[in-house]
Design an enzyme around this catalytic site. Structure first.
Site, PDB file in Angstrom:
ATOM      1  N   LYS A   1       0.844  -1.201   0.000  1.00  5.92           N
ATOM      2  CA  LYS A   1       0.000   0.000   0.000  1.00  5.92           C
ATOM      3  C   LYS A   1       0.878   1.250   0.000  1.00  5.92           C
ATOM      4  CE  LYS A   1      -3.853  -2.429   2.002  1.00  5.92           C
ATOM      5  NZ  LYS A   1      -4.534  -2.953   3.174  1.00  5.92           N
TER       6      LYS A   1
ATOM      7  N   ASP B   1     -11.183   2.863   3.366  1.00 10.96           N
ATOM      8  CA  ASP B   1     -11.542   1.442   3.239  1.00 10.96           C
ATOM      9  C   ASP B   1     -13.055   1.275   3.098  1.00 10.96           C
ATOM     10  OD1 ASP B   1      -9.724  -0.573   2.966  1.00 10.96           O
ATOM     11  OD2 ASP B   1      -9.293  -0.785   5.112  1.00 10.96           O
TER      12      ASP B   1
ATOM     13  N   GLN C   1      -4.969  -1.710   9.291  1.00  9.80           N
ATOM     14  CA  GLN C   1      -4.868  -3.044   8.701  1.00  9.80           C
ATOM     15  C   GLN C   1      -5.530  -4.073   9.631  1.00  9.80           C
ATOM     16  OE1 GLN C   1      -3.399  -3.765   5.584  1.00  9.80           O
ATOM     17  NE2 GLN C   1      -4.340  -5.747   5.933  1.00  9.80           N
TER      18      GLN C   1
END
Ligand code: NDP
Length: 283
Positions: free
Chosen positions: A53, A120, A97
């Site tokens: 990422k 997200d 995460q």
């Protein structure tokens, strides 16, 4: 029939180039889109995802911050760090995460991220926005799968789309996005009786079960578009999808491979969401 292969690597590059133009336009106005990725603990797979990422951000010239916290970090410390990032004008997107260690409540964590920085798309406000047809941030994997359908020229309106899997991160948002584009949507789960009856009727079949090669060619409608979200590691170390690619490609009209299908799109859409967040802030 041999299916057209939907090349996720090439499409991801194309989509990244489109978003780089938008990121460059923001930078020309003095705004560099910024993403903060927080990782709690030492999960090796998570570390690889986070590194990828951060790399994708660098590729597009984005600012990124990689926050590493030890596995025993108290929940309150993590929440305080998120709050600091919520208030940091250099940061437009925040991602924690998952999974987080067991002593941390992941719902609390996702709710703590500002909905305006929730790249997200997991905050209940953004989930609600998607469900009510007012999408803001879409979860990256299904968003990437939708992009693949678009770039492969698959028309969605009026088609029967079958999504196998109902997770909050893939199956449910995928079904909502297909519905938003006027598909007739069926969601199948582990409790579905006679799964093949549904999959064989799908013009668009999206599979996200985590069960290696469970969808075989005889379960697919001839000419269907097949999107395989699954990533499974086999005993020989290689990756395979939830669709049995070899038999499926003889029946489908187009199909994503694993690896090289949906995978490369997920990070691409994360970067896209970060640039989008910065555009919203910039007005
Ligand atoms: P989850 O385990 O959260 O959900 C799996 C879903 O599949 C559940 O809804 C489950 O049903 C359903 N399911 C399981 N077995 C069957 C079956 N035999 N028939 C029908 N439905 C079934 O998984 P995720 O959604 O998180 O991930 C799915 C796959 O996608 C995994 O392989 C994962 O690695 C991959 N993935 C890939 C990403 C990428 O970037 N390409 C990103 C995220 C995930 P029930 O609800 O009834 O239990």
């Amino acid at each position: 029939m041999t299916a057209k292969i939907i090349d996720g690597k090439t499409i991801a590059q194309e989509v990244r180039a489109e978003w780089k133009v938008r990121a460059d336009a923001l930078k020309a106005r003095g705004i560099t889109p910024g993403l903060a990725v927080i990782i709690v603990g030492e999960d090796p797979a998570s570390k690889v995802y986070v590194a990828n990422k951060v790399k994708a951000c660098a590729e597009l010239g984005l600012h990124s911050e990689h926050v590493v916290m030890s596995a025993d970090t108290p929940e309150a410390t993590l929440l305080a760090r998120i709050e600091a990032l919520n208030n940091d004008p250099k940061i437009h997107g925040i991602l924690v995460q998952l999974p987080v260690p067991k002593h941390i409540n992941s719902d609390k964590v996702l709710n703590a991220i500002s909905p305006d920085k929730d790249v997200d798309g997991f905050h209940p406000m953004n989930v609600g926005a998607l469900a009510t047809g007012n999408m803001r941030f879409a979860p990256c994997t299904p968003y990437g799968a939708m992009k693949l359908l678009e770039k492969a020229g698959v028309s969605i309106e009026g088609k029967h789309a079958v999504v196998v899997g109902r997770s909050n991160i893939v199956g449910k948002p995928m079904a909502l996005m297909l519905l938003q584009q006027n598909a007739t949507v069926t969601i199948c789960t582990s409790r579905t009786v006679d799964l093949a009856k549904f999959t064989r009727d799908a013009d668009i079949l999206v599979v996200a079960t985590g069960k290696a090669r469970m969808i075989t060619g005889d379960m697919i409608k001839p000419g269907a578009a097949v999107i395989d979200v699954g990533i499974n590691r086999m005993d020989n170390g290689k990756l395979c999808g939830d669709v049995d690619f070899d038999s499926a490609k003889e029946v489908a009209g187009c199909i994503t491979p694993v690896p090289g299908g949906v995978g490369p799109m997920t990070i691409t859409m994360l970067v896209a969401n970060t640039v989008q967040a910065a555009e919203w802030v910039a007005g």
